[in-house]
Design a protein around this motif. Structure first.
Motif, PDB file in Angstrom:
ATOM      1  N   THR A 132       8.689   6.610   1.050  1.00 26.81           N
ATOM      2  CA  THR A 132       9.283   7.650   0.207  1.00 26.81           C
ATOM      3  C   THR A 132      10.775   7.786   0.482  1.00 26.81           C
ATOM      4  O   THR A 132      11.163   8.260   1.556  1.00 26.81           O
ATOM      5  CB  THR A 132       8.606   9.015   0.475  1.00 26.81           C
ATOM      6  N   PRO A 133      11.643   7.369  -0.438  1.00 26.62           N
ATOM      7  CA  PRO A 133      13.082   7.564  -0.254  1.00 26.62           C
ATOM      8  C   PRO A 133      13.430   9.057  -0.143  1.00 26.62           C
ATOM      9  O   PRO A 133      12.843   9.896  -0.831  1.00 26.62           O
ATOM     10  CB  PRO A 133      13.694   6.956  -1.521  1.00 26.62           C
ATOM     11  N   VAL A 134      14.376   9.366   0.734  1.00 26.91           N
ATOM     12  CA  VAL A 134      14.786  10.748   0.989  1.00 26.91           C
ATOM     13  C   VAL A 134      16.271  10.882   0.681  1.00 26.91           C
ATOM     14  O   VAL A 134      17.098  10.187   1.284  1.00 26.91           O
ATOM     15  CB  VAL A 134      14.530  11.144   2.457  1.00 26.91           C
ATOM     16  N   THR A 135      16.616  11.771  -0.262  1.00 26.12           N
ATOM     17  CA  THR A 135      18.013  11.997  -0.624  1.00 26.12           C
ATOM     18  C   THR A 135      18.478  13.333  -0.055  1.00 26.12           C
ATOM     19  O   THR A 135      17.848  14.371  -0.288  1.00 26.12           O
ATOM     20  CB  THR A 135      18.204  12.000  -2.151  1.00 26.12           C
ATOM     21  N   ILE A 136      19.586  13.300   0.685  1.00 24.59           N
ATOM     22  CA  ILE A 136      20.150  14.504   1.295  1.00 24.59           C
ATOM     23  C   ILE A 136      21.472  14.811   0.609  1.00 24.59           C
ATOM     24  O   ILE A 136      22.404  14.000   0.663  1.00 24.59           O
ATOM     25  CB  ILE A 136      20.370  14.320   2.800  1.00 24.59           C
ATOM     26  N   ASP A 137      21.551  15.957  -0.040  1.00 22.17           N
ATOM     27  CA  ASP A 137      22.768  16.404  -0.709  1.00 22.17           C
ATOM     28  C   ASP A 137      23.355  17.535   0.132  1.00 22.17           C
ATOM     29  O   ASP A 137      22.872  18.668   0.087  1.00 22.17           O
ATOM     30  CB  ASP A 137      22.442  16.889  -2.130  1.00 22.17           C
ATOM     31  N   PHE A 138      24.384  17.216   0.919  1.00 23.17           N
ATOM     32  CA  PHE A 138      24.939  18.195   1.846  1.00 23.17           C
ATOM     33  C   PHE A 138      25.680  19.318   1.130  1.00 23.17           C
ATOM     34  O   PHE A 138      25.760  20.433   1.649  1.00 23.17           O
ATOM     35  CB  PHE A 138      25.885  17.500   2.838  1.00 23.17           C
ATOM     36  N   GLU A 139      26.229  19.057  -0.051  1.00 21.45           N
ATOM     37  CA  GLU A 139      26.961  20.099  -0.769  1.00 21.45           C
ATOM     38  C   GLU A 139      26.013  21.063  -1.474  1.00 21.45           C
ATOM     39  O   GLU A 139      26.190  22.277  -1.405  1.00 21.45           O
ATOM     40  CB  GLU A 139      27.924  19.467  -1.774  1.00 21.45           C
ATOM     41  N   SER A 140      24.991  20.531  -2.142  1.00 18.61           N
ATOM     42  CA  SER A 140      24.029  21.389  -2.838  1.00 18.61           C
ATOM     43  C   SER A 140      22.954  21.925  -1.901  1.00 18.61           C
ATOM     44  O   SER A 140      22.197  22.818  -2.273  1.00 18.61           O
ATOM     45  CB  SER A 140      23.359  20.615  -3.980  1.00 18.61           C
ATOM     46  N   LYS A 141      22.885  21.343  -0.701  1.00 19.49           N
ATOM     47  CA  LYS A 141      21.885  21.721   0.306  1.00 19.49           C
ATOM     48  C   LYS A 141      20.464  21.570  -0.255  1.00 19.49           C
ATOM     49  O   LYS A 141      19.647  22.486  -0.215  1.00 19.49           O
ATOM     50  CB  LYS A 141      22.132  23.138   0.822  1.00 19.49           C
ATOM     51  N   ILE A 142      20.223  20.377  -0.781  1.00 14.39           N
ATOM     52  CA  ILE A 142      18.914  20.040  -1.341  1.00 14.39           C
ATOM     53  C   ILE A 142      18.487  18.672  -0.809  1.00 14.39           C
ATOM     54  O   ILE A 142      19.293  17.744  -0.740  1.00 14.39           O
ATOM     55  CB  ILE A 142      18.955  20.007  -2.887  1.00 14.39           C
ATOM     56  N   ILE A 143      17.221  18.579  -0.414  1.00 14.78           N
ATOM     57  CA  ILE A 143      16.620  17.293  -0.098  1.00 14.78           C
ATOM     58  C   ILE A 143      15.645  16.958  -1.211  1.00 14.78           C
ATOM     59  O   ILE A 143      14.805  17.782  -1.585  1.00 14.78           O
ATOM     60  CB  ILE A 143      15.867  17.320   1.251  1.00 14.78           C
ATOM     61  N   SER A 144      15.768  15.765  -1.767  1.00 17.44           N
ATOM     62  CA  SER A 144      14.829  15.325  -2.799  1.00 17.44           C
ATOM     63  C   SER A 144      14.157  14.033  -2.356  1.00 17.44           C
ATOM     64  O   SER A 144      14.700  13.272  -1.542  1.00 17.44           O
ATOM     65  CB  SER A 144      15.532  15.145  -4.151  1.00 17.44           C
ATOM     66  N   PHE A 145      12.970  13.804  -2.910  1.00 18.59           N
ATOM     67  CA  PHE A 145      12.154  12.673  -2.492  1.00 18.59           C
ATOM     68  C   PHE A 145      11.808  11.809  -3.707  1.00 18.59           C
ATOM     69  O   PHE A 145      11.669  12.306  -4.814  1.00 18.59           O
ATOM     70  CB  PHE A 145      10.867  13.169  -1.825  1.00 18.59           C
TER      71      PHE A 145
END
Length: 286
Positions: A132-145
């Motif tokens: 499962t790829p994990v995306t970390i958006d430090f500005e929006s403070k959201i982790i998506s999979f």
């Protein structure tokens, strides 16, 4: 039932199955001043707050939280090592489910440790996300999979995966120090922000003047009879091997007897990144 209808139903079932497995799920996270990423998750239905820690190796729940779980202990143990070499042999357990947002991972391995970390209940490692790829958006403070950029259309770095017999999993990449020495570093989001540790043996290779570094002698946390030296100062540059990401003049710590060539956080790679274990890459989106 006609063959045509059967064929249509089969395609529909396959489509539904594919859609479910590739569904994009997102959860908010809290970014602490220290740079640690805090997410909420449920373990066997019990909700807690956890540090998302790419350097943890395996999921670890602190005793106060673990006592609320219906532990399924195995007959197995694992000997883990801190970056400074101290070993710790821990029991292994299985959780029936680990739920993060709309994702649910079954039969997950974890261990426990007796520490009081306030309202933090443990560490979530990369182990559940092997597919499962994990995306970390430090500005929006959201982790998506399951939200992976297309290979070839985004900047990326290659990563190496250390899988310790299915019990622990870490990721590494190659970097260049001062455009002189290429080393392999552990990528450790649990280290927090602006964390750059390197083995002190590299100081001679880089022709660094130890007298220009602040020197600290620390006692071993597990064996008070042992001490190690920490040299703190700045290097000129740190770059990924393919030059996709870099940082100038990072404050760095050269650690005596570090078990890795180096260890860094992940914040310097970009504002938005995707860790894809199946591709053995980290995509640098922003």
């Amino acid at each position: 039932m006609s063959l045509k209808i059967k064929h249509t139903l089969t395609l529909l079932i396959l489509f539904i199955g594919f859609s479910a497995s590739s569904q994009v799920s997102s959860v908010p996270f809290t970014l602490m001043e220290s740079g640690h990423i805090i997410i909420k998750a449920k373990v066997d239905g019990v909700e807690g707050k956890f540090i998302f820690d790419t350097g943890a190796g395996l999921n670890l729940f602190f005793d106060k939280f673990a006592k609320r779980l219906k532990a399924q202990q195995t007959n197995n143990y694992f000997t883990a090592h801190r970056a400074t070499g101290e070993s710790l042999t821990v029991p292994l357990y299985h959780s029936e489910s680990l739920a993060i947002g709309t994702l649910n991972f079954s039969n997950q391995l974890y261990t426990t440790y007796n520490i009081d970390a306030g309202d933090i209940d443990g560490l979530i490692s990369l182990q559940p996300f092997q597919n499962t790829p994990v995306t970390i958006d430090f500005e929006s403070k959201i982790i998506s999979f399951n939200n992976k950029p297309e290979v070839g259309k985004s900047k990326f770095i290659d990563i190496q995966i250390a899988d310790y017999a299915g019990k622990s999993l870490d990721i590494f990449t190659n970097v260049k120090l001062n455009d002189q020495v290429t080393i392999q570093v552990l990528l450790d989001s649990g280290a927090g922000k602006s964390s750059f540790w390197f083995n002190s043996r590299l100081m001679d290779m880089l022709k660094l003047d130890k007298n220009s570094f602040e020197v600290l002698k620390k006692k071993d946390e597990f064996d008070a009879t042992k001490t190690r030296l920490f040299y703190t100062g700045k290097i000129n540059t740190l770059r990924t091997e393919n030059n996709s990401a870099s940082i100038d003049n990072p404050k760095s710590i050269f650690v005596e007897n570090l078990i890795y060539e180096g260890k860094t956080g992940i914040d310097w790679l970009g504002k938005k990144i995707t860790i894809s274990l199946p591709d053995k890459k980290i995509f640098l989106i922003d």
